[in-house]
Design a protein around this motif. Structure first.
Motif, PDB file in Angstrom:
ATOM      1  N   LEU A 188       0.847  -1.188   0.000  1.00  8.41           N
ATOM      2  CA  LEU A 188       0.000   0.000   0.000  1.00  8.41           C
ATOM      3  C   LEU A 188       0.889   1.246   0.000  1.00  8.41           C
ATOM      4  N   ASP A 189       0.678   2.144   0.949  1.00 10.40           N
ATOM      5  CA  ASP A 189       1.465   3.378   0.959  1.00 10.40           C
ATOM      6  C   ASP A 189       2.671   3.308   1.884  1.00 10.40           C
TER       7      ASP A 189
ATOM      8  N   THR B 235       4.811  -0.107   4.297  1.00 17.43           N
ATOM      9  CA  THR B 235       5.440  -1.431   4.198  1.00 17.43           C
ATOM     10  C   THR B 235       4.587  -2.434   4.971  1.00 17.43           C
ATOM     11  N   PHE B 236       4.914  -3.721   4.793  1.00 17.98           N
ATOM     12  CA  PHE B 236       4.201  -4.748   5.555  1.00 17.98           C
ATOM     13  C   PHE B 236       4.423  -4.585   7.058  1.00 17.98           C
ATOM     14  N   GLU B 237       5.586  -4.092   7.457  1.00 21.85           N
ATOM     15  CA  GLU B 237       5.831  -3.937   8.886  1.00 21.85           C
ATOM     16  C   GLU B 237       4.825  -2.983   9.519  1.00 21.85           C
ATOM     17  N   PHE B 238       4.512  -1.885   8.811  1.00 20.18           N
ATOM     18  CA  PHE B 238       3.543  -0.935   9.365  1.00 20.18           C
ATOM     19  C   PHE B 238       2.175  -1.596   9.529  1.00 20.18           C
ATOM     20  N   TYR B 239       1.714  -2.294   8.506  1.00 20.02           N
ATOM     21  CA  TYR B 239       0.351  -2.820   8.521  1.00 20.02           C
ATOM     22  C   TYR B 239       0.209  -4.131   9.296  1.00 20.02           C
TER      23      TYR B 239
ATOM     24  N   GLN C  15      -9.601  -5.474   9.910  1.00 19.87           N
ATOM     25  CA  GLN C  15      -8.721  -4.834   8.941  1.00 19.87           C
ATOM     26  C   GLN C  15      -7.300  -5.379   9.044  1.00 19.87           C
ATOM     27  N   TYR C  16      -6.866  -5.601  10.267  1.00 20.39           N
ATOM     28  CA  TYR C  16      -5.523  -6.160  10.478  1.00 20.39           C
ATOM     29  C   TYR C  16      -5.416  -7.538   9.823  1.00 20.39           C
ATOM     30  N   GLY C  17      -6.436  -8.356   9.984  1.00 21.26           N
ATOM     31  CA  GLY C  17      -6.420  -9.687   9.389  1.00 21.26           C
ATOM     32  C   GLY C  17      -6.308  -9.650   7.879  1.00 21.26           C
ATOM     33  N   LYS C  18      -6.944  -8.654   7.261  1.00 21.64           N
ATOM     34  CA  LYS C  18      -6.843  -8.512   5.810  1.00 21.64           C
ATOM     35  C   LYS C  18      -5.401  -8.212   5.394  1.00 21.64           C
ATOM     36  N   HIS C  19      -4.753  -7.311   6.129  1.00 19.40           N
ATOM     37  CA  HIS C  19      -3.366  -6.971   5.805  1.00 19.40           C
ATOM     38  C   HIS C  19      -2.437  -8.168   6.023  1.00 19.40           C
ATOM     39  N   LEU C  20      -2.655  -8.872   7.123  1.00 17.56           N
ATOM     40  CA  LEU C  20      -1.825 -10.046   7.400  1.00 17.56           C
ATOM     41  C   LEU C  20      -2.053 -11.124   6.344  1.00 17.56           C
ATOM     42  N   GLY C  21      -3.286 -11.259   5.885  1.00 19.60           N
ATOM     43  CA  GLY C  21      -3.582 -12.209   4.824  1.00 19.60           C
ATOM     44  C   GLY C  21      -2.827 -11.894   3.542  1.00 19.60           C
ATOM     45  N   GLU C  22      -2.681 -10.603   3.242  1.00 18.54           N
ATOM     46  CA  GLU C  22      -1.905 -10.208   2.061  1.00 18.54           C
ATOM     47  C   GLU C  22      -0.426 -10.574   2.236  1.00 18.54           C
ATOM     48  N   LEU C  23       0.077 -10.434   3.457  1.00 14.67           N
ATOM     49  CA  LEU C  23       1.459 -10.852   3.714  1.00 14.67           C
ATOM     50  C   LEU C  23       1.615 -12.358   3.510  1.00 14.67           C
ATOM     51  N   VAL C  24       0.665 -13.117   4.029  1.00 14.66           N
ATOM     52  CA  VAL C  24       0.711 -14.572   3.853  1.00 14.66           C
ATOM     53  C   VAL C  24       0.702 -14.931   2.370  1.00 14.66           C
ATOM     54  N   LYS C  25      -0.129 -14.276   1.581  1.00 10.27           N
ATOM     55  CA  LYS C  25      -0.153 -14.522   0.135  1.00 10.27           C
ATOM     56  C   LYS C  25       1.201 -14.221  -0.499  1.00 10.27           C
TER      57      LYS C  25
END
Length: 285
Positions: free
Chosen positions: A165-166, A168-172, A206-216
């Motif tokens: 997104l805007d 990094t994965f660490e932020f989200y 919302q957090y779960g959605k971001h973590l799911g993108e990391l898993v993908k």
């Protein structure tokens, strides 16, 4: 995991230096001291050495150390520790081996996390693993064919710095997301969510959605058999589980997705366990 002599594991952080002894299959004598994080390199080194010396009566035969930074694993040089500013290009392995005359193995703390899970935790039956620590920051480690994969300077798997997104994965996927977007730490939000607070529940959705993108992202890169979640935010898993899996369901390769196991760490003292396991991983002992 059995050794002829006890192994000392150290988990060195910016707040505390924690140690424990593996004797046979048991982790014993676990204790910690404050880290002199803002002191000189010499003071930090001496503090570590004196702490190790308090374990000498166990007859330790080797030392494993996990640290929150990049490491030249082969030479045991700590390249940097963000929480200990004076630690830059420190020959920690050589320093401690000269002091104690026993082998020393050093690696990144997130690598130690997944190694500890693989050797001692519920992930021991998997050959290909990724560990993610969810806390103030985002850490990750990789097991390939039952062995730790480091890459150059233990930097493999640094998804924390990957643009998402805007930011990094660490932020989200770390605590910054909750503090920035919802004004509260994840622990406080988890307590609110437990009582049905709508704002807190939505935060974890919302957090779960971001973590799911990391898993993908991890699945596209490595296609592991399992992913182990550690760190303090994992305790809120019931509140972000569903949205995380809904996001993972959009992964393009069903055969990979359907075989993935997501494991929530329940191993005590993972950092120390992983530090101890470094000895088996890197040397004949």
């Amino acid at each position: 995991m059995k050794f002829d002599r006890p192994i000392l594991g150290l988990d060195i952080g910016g707040t505390n230096i924690k140690g424990g002894i593996l004797i046979g299959e048991k982790l014993l004598d676990i204790r910690s001291i404050p880290t002199p994080a803002n002191e000189s390199q010499e003071v930090v080194l001496e503090t570590i050495a004196k702490f190790i010396a308090t374990y000498k009566h166990h007859g330790i035969g080797a030392i494993g150390i996990g640290i929150p930074g990049l490491v030249d694993v082969e030479n045991g040089i700590v390249l940097n520790l963000y929480n200990i500013p004076s630690f830059r290009k420190v020959g920690l392995k050589k320093y401690l081996e000269n002091w104690f005359n026993i082998p020393v193995c050093i690696n990144n703390d997130a690598n130690c996390f997944i190694l500890g899970e693989h050797r001692f935790g519920t992930a021991r039956d998997f050959k290909h693993l990724v560990g993610i620590t969810l806390g103030t920051g985002l850490g990750s480690g990789i097991i390939v064919n039952n062995h730790l994969y480091n890459g150059v300077n233990s930097a493999a798997g640094e998804w924390c710095s990957v643009k998402y997104l805007d930011k990094t994965f660490e932020f989200y996927c770390g605590s910054k997301f909750f503090i920035s977007e919802y004004g509260k730490k994840p622990k406080s939000l988890a307590k609110l969510a437990e009582n049905g607070d709508e704002m807190a529940l939505e935060a974890f959705v919302q957090y779960g959605k971001h973590l799911g993108e990391l898993v993908k992202n991890i699945l596209y890169t490595l296609a592991p058999e399992a992913i182990v979640l550690g760190g303090s935010i994992r305790k809120a898993y019931p509140y972000f589980k569903d949205s995380m899996y809904e996001t993972i369901d959009t992964f393009l390769y069903p055969s990979v997705k359907e075989n993935l196991k997501i494991i929530i760490s329940d191993l005590d003292e993972t950092g120390i366990c992983g530090a101890v396991a470094l000895v088996e991983e890197y040397m004949e002992y």
